[in-house]
Design a protein around this motif. Sequence first.
Motif, PDB file in Angstrom:
ATOM      1  N   SER A  14       0.801  -1.217   0.000  1.00  0.00           N
ATOM      2  CA  SER A  14       0.000   0.000   0.000  1.00  0.00           C
ATOM      3  C   SER A  14       0.841   1.278   0.000  1.00  0.00           C
ATOM      4  N   THR A  27      -1.215  -9.124  -4.021  1.00  0.00           N
ATOM      5  CA  THR A  27      -2.458  -8.424  -3.762  1.00  0.00           C
ATOM      6  C   THR A  27      -2.982  -8.888  -2.415  1.00  0.00           C
ATOM      7  N   THR A  30      -9.777 -10.428   0.132  1.00  0.00           N
ATOM      8  CA  THR A  30     -10.714 -10.212   1.234  1.00  0.00           C
ATOM      9  C   THR A  30     -11.894 -11.132   1.007  1.00  0.00           C
ATOM     10  N   SER A  41      -8.737 -10.585   5.535  1.00  0.00           N
ATOM     11  CA  SER A  41      -7.907 -10.124   4.426  1.00  0.00           C
ATOM     12  C   SER A  41      -6.527 -10.719   4.601  1.00  0.00           C
ATOM     13  N   SER A  77     -12.852 -10.619  -2.886  1.00  0.00           N
ATOM     14  CA  SER A  77     -12.463  -9.413  -3.609  1.00  0.00           C
ATOM     15  C   SER A  77     -10.951  -9.273  -3.499  1.00  0.00           C
ATOM     16  N   LEU A  78     -10.380  -8.572  -4.457  1.00  0.00           N
ATOM     17  CA  LEU A  78      -8.947  -8.294  -4.447  1.00  0.00           C
ATOM     18  C   LEU A  78      -8.708  -6.990  -5.174  1.00  0.00           C
ATOM     19  N   ARG A  79      -7.576  -6.383  -4.898  1.00  0.00           N
ATOM     20  CA  ARG A  79      -7.244  -5.093  -5.502  1.00  0.00           C
ATOM     21  C   ARG A  79      -6.217  -5.348  -6.597  1.00  0.00           C
ATOM     22  N   ASP A  84     -10.537  -2.177  -6.750  1.00  0.00           N
ATOM     23  CA  ASP A  84     -11.091  -3.343  -6.062  1.00  0.00           C
ATOM     24  C   ASP A  84     -11.940  -4.126  -7.050  1.00  0.00           C
ATOM     25  N   ARG A  85     -11.681  -5.427  -7.141  1.00  0.00           N
ATOM     26  CA  ARG A  85     -12.427  -6.304  -8.046  1.00  0.00           C
ATOM     27  C   ARG A  85     -13.002  -7.458  -7.247  1.00  0.00           C
ATOM     28  N   SER A  86     -14.181  -7.888  -7.624  1.00  0.00           N
ATOM     29  CA  SER A  86     -14.792  -9.051  -6.988  1.00  0.00           C
ATOM     30  C   SER A  86     -14.729 -10.215  -7.961  1.00  0.00           C
ATOM     31  N   SER A 109     -15.470  -3.094 -12.319  1.00  0.00           N
ATOM     32  CA  SER A 109     -16.107  -2.311 -11.257  1.00  0.00           C
ATOM     33  C   SER A 109     -16.045  -0.834 -11.636  1.00  0.00           C
TER      34      SER A 109
END
Length: 110
Positions: A14, A27, A30, A41, A77-79, A84-86, A109
């Motif tokens: 991050s 990544t 979550t 997470s 979900s993951l970034r 953020d993508r599911s 998204s």
Amino acid sequence: MVKGFNGRVVALWSSPRWGGVVGRYLTVVTYTGRRSGRTFSTPVGYRRRGDDVTIRVGLPGAKTWWRNFTGAGGALSLRLGGVDRSGHAVARRDDKGRVTVTVRLDGESG
């Protein structure tokens, strides 16, 4: 010890300085635990091809997160690339005990 390591990985992921480099390979997934109903997470290494993400689980016997995605799998979900993508994840163990989690991403998204 694992929480401390994961915390450092997430801090790198991050950070403005290292996040772009680290984010190409790592990544944070979550998900909601099947039994507990709690949200978790965890940082993971991944490979992406289009809308498919592959996560190879190192030392799967020592980790439990991937077990939430056995059988029919489940949502997570993951970034990726700052977004953020599911998706739907399914975990499979091969005949040598290796575990791979395959994620099919949902539509883009907003």
